[in-house]
Write an enzyme that holds these catalytic residues in place. Structure first.
Site, PDB file in Angstrom:
ATOM      1  N   TYR A  67      -3.842  11.198 -13.614  1.00 29.53           N
ATOM      2  CA  TYR A  67      -4.700  10.202 -12.979  1.00 29.53           C
ATOM      3  C   TYR A  67      -4.146   8.786 -13.223  1.00 29.53           C
ATOM      4  O   TYR A  67      -2.974   8.534 -13.000  1.00 29.53           O
ATOM      5  CB  TYR A  67      -6.144  10.354 -13.450  1.00 29.53           C
ATOM      6  CG  TYR A  67      -6.850  11.559 -12.862  1.00 29.53           C
ATOM      7  CD1 TYR A  67      -7.294  11.558 -11.546  1.00 29.53           C
ATOM      8  CD2 TYR A  67      -7.061  12.708 -13.616  1.00 29.53           C
ATOM      9  CE1 TYR A  67      -7.943  12.666 -10.989  1.00 29.53           C
ATOM     10  CE2 TYR A  67      -7.703  13.816 -13.074  1.00 29.53           C
ATOM     11  CZ  TYR A  67      -8.141  13.786 -11.762  1.00 29.53           C
ATOM     12  OH  TYR A  67      -8.772  14.871 -11.215  1.00 29.53           O
ATOM     13  N   SER A  68      -4.970   7.859 -13.726  1.00 32.71           N
ATOM     14  CA  SER A  68      -4.565   6.454 -13.757  1.00 32.71           C
ATOM     15  C   SER A  68      -3.544   6.103 -14.826  1.00 32.71           C
ATOM     16  O   SER A  68      -3.046   4.974 -14.837  1.00 32.71           O
ATOM     17  CB  SER A  68      -5.794   5.555 -13.921  1.00 32.71           C
ATOM     18  OG  SER A  68      -6.514   5.482 -12.708  1.00 32.71           O
ATOM     19  N   ALA A  69      -3.194   7.038 -15.693  1.00 33.79           N
ATOM     20  CA  ALA A  69      -2.064   6.767 -16.582  1.00 33.79           C
ATOM     21  C   ALA A  69      -0.794   6.559 -15.764  1.00 33.79           C
ATOM     22  O   ALA A  69       0.191   5.994 -16.257  1.00 33.79           O
ATOM     23  CB  ALA A  69      -1.885   7.904 -17.582  1.00 33.79           C
TER      24      ALA A  69
END
Length: 390
Positions: A67-69
């Site tokens: 995801y947003s990593a």
């Protein structure tokens, strides 16, 4: 008991203990954690099940969507272009992307895209998912979109749109898609097992995600019974027109199946990076020092890239957040390993960061998506790293 595989250097045993406890006490199903210290790996361990439906065990080369990593990888690509003199972060976005000037956006600098200050968290008219995955229709929609607040006056987490906004600048400047640039300039030189746009031949290695439902759905609880510290956030969740909801509803349907082959193969530089904990830790280690002869950014570039750009109340998240030019900075809810650390979390638990003060590159990935303050897995691991360093 879950078998923990891999290696831990002497002195870093607390990380193995915390990782094992994540399985027995905190809900991990399949996961991996890697720590680099001064350019060399000192923790590289994994365990559990990669696919609960088939029982496939987690292996050293299991890939996980984070995801947003992903945003930390994309931000690194932008700063490499800046270091090469190809991208001026203080120049208007429209210098590189002329169509972006529409609807009063002619003066928005690239820096505000990276630091979530552009006011472009949502679209007035969400796009069909297929068009969003095709890239160009979403880039065109964002170029035409009006800002939802006066740019530069506030910040709010551009959870989905950030990837297309920053990614289109990378594409215009480099002539390559952000996933291709990352593969050529970052993953290739460092030998990283990480992709923004998964090749079809790698899909068999990807873990299947599991999602934990909250014990209590606070949106169904009478407002007066919601804990006071959560009332503003819950009120935003209940409002379909809030930035908190609209920021994650830029496609139609709003819910995106991140396990699907189509989504994993597309390039979503904010949200669908797929790789290993080792790859993330190695990338961050190469941001703060040499790793096998490779350093991604010069010290001066890194200092600028990690300087705080905005902090305080987040217009989307509703609670305080801190950002540099593309990276998250430590907060009370995400301490990392020190005040000078920088990196990025991902939905449901993943975390990757560097701490130049302590020489740490860190990556944790997992397939059990747990949301909210009850998830202590990454925090327990970073606390164990701090304990090891002490």
């Amino acid at each position: 008991m879950t078998t923990i595989n891999g290696e831990v250097a002497p002195g870093f045993e607390p990380v193995r203990e915390a990782f094992a406890a994540n399985f027995t006490q905190h809900g991990d199903i399949g996961a991996a954690v890697c720590v680099y210290w001064h350019g060399r790996p000192v923790v590289d361990i994994w365990g559990g099940v990669a696919d609960s439906e088939t029982g496939r065990p987690w292996a050293q080369d299991t890939l996980q969507l984070v995801y947003s990593a992903t945003k930390g990888a994309t931000a690194t690509a932008a700063h490499m272009l800046a270091e090469r003199g190809m991208l001026d972060l203080d120049a208007p976005v429209a210098k590189y992307w002329p169509e972006f000037a529409a609807n009063g956006k002619a003066d928005i600098p690239v820096r505000w895209l990276l630091s979530h200050q552009a006011g472009l968290v949502a679209l007035d008219q969400p796009l069909p998912l297929a068009e969003a995955l095709a890239w160009d229709p979403m880039a065109a929609a964002l170029a035409a979109q009006r800002p939802l607040w006066t740019p530069g006056t506030a910040h709010g987490y551009h959870g989905r749109t950030w990837g297309w906004l920053v990614g289109e600048v990378i594409r215009r400047v480099s002539g390559r898609s952000p996933g291709t640039f990352f593969a050529d300039e970052i993953a290739g030189p460092l030998g990283l097992d990480f992709f923004i746009g998964l090749p079809s031949g790698e899909r068999k290695r990807v873990s299947r995600m599991a999602y934990q439902r909250p014990a209590v759905d606070l949106t169904t609880v009478p407002a007066e019974e919601v804990p006071e510290e959560l009332r503003e956030q819950v009120a935003a969740w209940r409002d379909p027109n809030s930035f908190s909801n609209r920021a994650f509803a830029v496609t139609n349907p709003a819910a995106i199946d991140f396990d699907s082959p189509e989504v994993q193969a597309a390039e979503l530089p904010s949200s669908n990076g797929i790789g290993t904990a080792q790859a993330l830790a190695r990338m961050y280690a190469a941001l703060i020092g040499e790793v096998d002869g490779v350093r991604l950014l010069a010290r001066e570039t890194l200092a600028s890239a990690t300087e705080e750009q905005t902090s305080g109340k987040d217009q989307v998240l509703t609670f305080p957040s801190r950002f540099s030019t593309g990276y998250m900075l430590p907060t009370e809810g995400n301490l990392m390993t020190g005040p000078n650390a920088f990196g990025h979390t991902g939905r449901g638990g993943s975390l990757a960061f560097a701490d130049p003060e302590h020489g740490i590159g860190f990556g944790y990935v997992m397939n059990h998506i747990i949301s909210g303050s009850d998830d202590v897995r990454a925090a327990s691991l970073t606390e164990a790293v701090r304990k090891s360093l002490a």
